[in-house]
Write a protein that holds these residues in place. Structure first.
Motif, short mmCIF file in Angstrom:
data_model
loop_
_atom_site.label_atom_id
_atom_site.label_comp_id
_atom_site.label_asym_id
_atom_site.label_seq_id
_atom_site.Cartn_x
_atom_site.Cartn_y
_atom_site.Cartn_z
N ALA A 74 0.81 -1.21 0.00
CA ALA A 74 0.00 0.00 0.00
C ALA A 74 0.84 1.26 0.00
CB ALA A 74 -0.95 -0.01 1.20
N GLU A 75 1.98 1.24 0.68
CA GLU A 75 2.82 2.43 0.75
C GLU A 75 3.32 2.85 -0.62
OE1 GLU A 75 4.72 5.71 2.31
OE2 GLU A 75 3.20 4.40 3.21
N TYR A 108 -9.69 -0.87 -3.27
CA TYR A 108 -8.43 -0.97 -2.53
C TYR A 108 -7.72 0.38 -2.47
CZ TYR A 108 -3.52 -2.29 -1.69
OH TYR A 108 -2.23 -2.37 -1.21
N VAL A 109 -7.70 1.10 -3.58
CA VAL A 109 -7.04 2.41 -3.62
C VAL A 109 -7.96 3.49 -3.06
CG1 VAL A 109 -5.97 4.15 -5.11
CG2 VAL A 109 -5.61 1.71 -5.58
N TYR A 110 -9.25 3.45 -3.43
CA TYR A 110 -10.20 4.48 -2.99
C TYR A 110 -10.80 4.04 -1.66
CZ TYR A 110 -13.69 8.18 -3.69
OH TYR A 110 -14.47 9.32 -3.58
N MET A 126 -5.36 -1.03 3.59
CA MET A 126 -5.63 -0.54 2.25
C MET A 126 -4.88 0.77 2.03
SD MET A 126 -9.65 -1.50 1.92
CE MET A 126 -10.01 -2.70 0.66
N VAL A 127 -4.99 1.33 0.83
CA VAL A 127 -4.17 2.48 0.45
C VAL A 127 -4.57 3.75 1.17
CG1 VAL A 127 -3.51 3.96 -1.48
CG2 VAL A 127 -3.62 1.48 -1.80
N GLY A 128 -5.86 4.02 1.27
CA GLY A 128 -6.30 5.26 1.90
C GLY A 128 -6.38 6.44 0.95
N PRO A 382 -3.96 -3.36 11.69
CA PRO A 382 -3.50 -3.58 10.32
C PRO A 382 -1.98 -3.45 10.21
CG PRO A 382 -4.41 -1.38 10.53
CD PRO A 382 -4.70 -2.09 11.83
N GLN A 383 -1.38 -4.35 9.46
CA GLN A 383 0.07 -4.39 9.34
C GLN A 383 0.51 -3.40 8.27
OE1 GLN A 383 1.74 -8.33 9.13
NE2 GLN A 383 -0.06 -9.22 10.07
N TYR A 384 1.12 -2.34 8.68
CA TYR A 384 1.43 -1.26 7.75
C TYR A 384 2.68 -1.54 6.93
CZ TYR A 384 -2.09 1.39 10.24
OH TYR A 384 -3.27 1.80 10.78
N SER A 385 2.60 -1.25 5.64
CA SER A 385 3.79 -1.27 4.81
C SER A 385 4.61 -0.02 5.10
CB SER A 385 3.39 -1.32 3.33
OG SER A 385 2.48 -0.29 3.01
N PHE A 386 5.85 -0.01 4.68
CA PHE A 386 6.75 1.06 5.10
C PHE A 386 7.80 1.30 4.04
CE2 PHE A 386 8.15 -3.03 6.56
CZ PHE A 386 9.50 -3.07 6.23
#
Length: 430
Positions: A74-75, A108-110, A126-128, A382-386
Motif C-alpha cells: 500500500a505504501e 483498494y485504492v479508494y 488498504m491504500v487510503g 493492520p500491518q502497515y507497509s513502510f
C-alpha cells in the motif's frame, strides 16, 4: 530444481471485496464499450489540479513503482499519489490498466487510511486514497489491439494523475498493447512526469527490455541450461508478431534504459533466469544489442516494491515493503524483502543455443533489503507497509557502498556469482 512445468504469469493476489468497504465509497459505476470495459469509484468529473511533483519548468524526472507481485504494498500506491501531486485541494484520478481481470483495485485504492483489507489473510491495510485526495479510481480492461486504440480509452489515460498496470500475463500486454496508440499515450504520460507503476506482469513491462512470455514462462533452470530456448522471448530483442510492426520498447522510462525487470523473485527462485535475460541482451551472446556490462537486471521480491525517482545521472531506487512474510522466501534467498540489481562484469565464457550459459565469476549482484525478519518492528493488524532508508543509485553502479541503516534496512554486495552446468555458482546468501 529440475521441473519444466509451465504456468502463465500469475495475477497479483487481489481477491478484494467491494462489500467490505461499501459504506465508505461513492457508488461504483461501470460501462463497456464494444472492445473494452471501464469502471470507477468516486467522481472522474471532479476538476483536478494535481501536477506531478517531479516536474520543474520544462523538465520531468521519473516516478516509477516496480512491484514484485503477491500481496500489494500500500505504501507504494501512497508514494505514487504523493508524486502525482494529489492532495485534498487538488484532487486526482488514479487509473488502473489491465488486459483481463476485475476492478478489484478500485476499492483498494479508494479507501480510508488505516482500513484493514479483510480479503487478505494477513489483514494488511488498504491504500487510503480517499483521505489523501484521490477523487476517482478507474479501471480499464483493454483486451485487444482495437481496444488499445479506442478514443475513450486514450482519453482516460490522458487525464490520469497516476497509472498502475496490474498483474496478469505479460504476453497479453505485449500482443494487445505494444506499438499501439495506448503505448504512445503511456509514453506521453511518462514524459509529462505522471507516476507509473506495475506489479508482476505489469512490472515486467516497465524496463527498456521485457520478458514477454510469448511461449509461456521460463524457469532459472531452463534459462541457464539453454539461454536460447524457445521460452526466452525478450521484447524488443527477439520478438516478432504477424499482428503488428514492432517499433521498439513498450515505453521508455528515464533511468530504466538498458534494463530488464523481474518479479516474484525470491518465491520462484529467479536469479538464474534474470542472469539469462541480462546475458542475452548483452553483446557477449549472439544477437545481443547492448554492451555486456551495461545491461541491468532488477529482480523484486513478492510484497516488495522499488521506487525509482531522481534526475538523469542521479536516478535512485528505494524499497517499500510489507512486513516480512516467511512464506515468500525459498533457499538460498535472504529472509528479508529485497530487490536484486544484477550486471555482468565479464562476457560469458559460453553462450550458445542448446548449451549451458557459463560465466566465470562474472555475475555481480547488489541486494537492497528491508528490515530483518526478527525481532519484528512491525505493528499488529493492520500491518502497515513502510518505506526504508536504504537506496541504490541506478546511475552509478561502481559507486555503491554496502551500508546498514538505522531502520534496519541495508545495501549489500556486490556478491559475485558464476554459472556453469546449468546452475548458479557461489556460496553467498542471495
Amino acid at each position: 530444481m529440475t521441473s519444466t512445468l509451465k504456468s502463465k504469469a500469475a495475477p497479483a493476489l487481489l481477491a478484494r471485496s467491494l462489500l467490505a468497504i461499501a459504506p465508505l465509497l461513492a457508488a461504483d459505476a461501470a460501462h463497456a464499450g464494444p472492445k473494452y470495459s471501464y469502471s470507477y469509484v468516486g467522481n472522474p468529473a471532479t476538476p483536478v489540479r494535481a501536477k506531478p511533483v517531479s516536474c520543474w519548468q520544462t523538465a520531468c524526472t521519473p516516478s516509477v513503482v516496480l512491484m514484485g507481485g503477491g500481496y500489494d504494498v500500500a505504501e507504494a500506491f501512497r508514494w505514487m499519489i504523493a508524486q502525482a501531486g494529489i492532495t485534498k485541494a487538488t484532487g486526482g484520478r488514479f487509473v488502473i490498466l489491465r488486459a483481463t481481470g476485475s476492478d478489484a483495485y478500485n476499492p483498494y485504492v479508494y479507501s480510508r487510511l488505516g482500513t484493514v483489507d479483510t480479503t487478505t489473510s494477513r489483514n494488511y491495510e488498504m491504500v487510503g486514497g480517499l483521505d489523501l485526495g484521490v477523487t476517482s479510481v478507474e479501471t480499464l480492461v483493454i483486451p485487444s489491439r482495437t481496444a488499445a486504440a479506442d478514443p475513450f480509452v486514450l482519453e482516460v489515460i490522458s487525464k490520469a494523475s497516476a497509472i498502475f498496470i496490474a498483474g496478469g500475463d505479460q504476453a497479453d500486454y505485449y500482443q494487445y498493447w505494444q506499438s499501439t496508440p495506448l503505448a504512445a499515450a503511456l509514453q506521453r504520460a511518462v514524459d509529462a512526469g505522471i507516476p507509473i507503476g506495475g506489479t508482476s506482469a505489469g512490472n515486467a513491462m516497465l524496463g527498456q527490455y521485457a520478458f514477454v512470455a510469448l511461449n509461456d514462462t521460463v524457469t532459472s533452470d531452463e534459462a541457464l541450461a539453454n539461454p536460447f530456448n524457445r521460452y526466452m522471448t525478450i521484447d524488443p530483442l527477439n520478438t516478432s508478431s504477424g499482428k503488428f510492426i514492432q517499433t521498439g520498447s513498450f515505453i521508455g522510462i528515464p533511468g530504466l534504459e538498458k534494463t530488464i525487470t523481474d518479479d516474484h523473485f525470491n518465491t520462484r527462485d529467479r536469479l538464474g533466469r534474470l542472469v539469462g535475460f541480462v546475458s542475452r541482451i548483452g553483446d557477449g551472446c549472439p544477437g545481443g544489442v547492448e554492451r555486456f556490462d551495461q545491461v541491468l537486471g532488477i529482480g523484486v521480491d513478492e510484497e516488495t516494491a522499488v521506487l525509482v525517482s531522481g534526475p538523469r545521472g542521479g536516478v535512485k531506487a528505494q524499497l517499500v515493503a510489507n512486513p516480512y512474510n516467511s512464506e515468500n522466501t525459498t533457499a538460498p534467498y535472504a529472509p528479508q524483502n529485497s530487490a536484486y540489481f544484477t550486471k555482468l562484469a565479464r562476457t560469458p565464457a559460453q553462450c550458445a543455443a542448446k548449451k549451458t550459459l557459463d560465466i566465470n565469476s562474472g555475475v555481480q549482484v547488489y541486494r537492497l533489503s528491508a528490515q530483518v525478519a526478527q525481532p519484528s518492528p512491525y505493528p499488529s493488524a493492520p500491518q502497515y507497509s513502510f518505506k526504508t532508508n536504504a537506496t541504490f543509485n541506478l546511475s552509478s553502479w561502481t559507486q555503491q557502498t554496502p551500508t546498514t541503516y538505522a531502520d534496519g534496512s541495508s545495501l549489500n554486495g556486490p556478491f559475485v556469482y558464476g554459472t556453469a552446468g546449468g546452475a548458479i555458482l557461489g556460496a553467498q546468501v542471495r
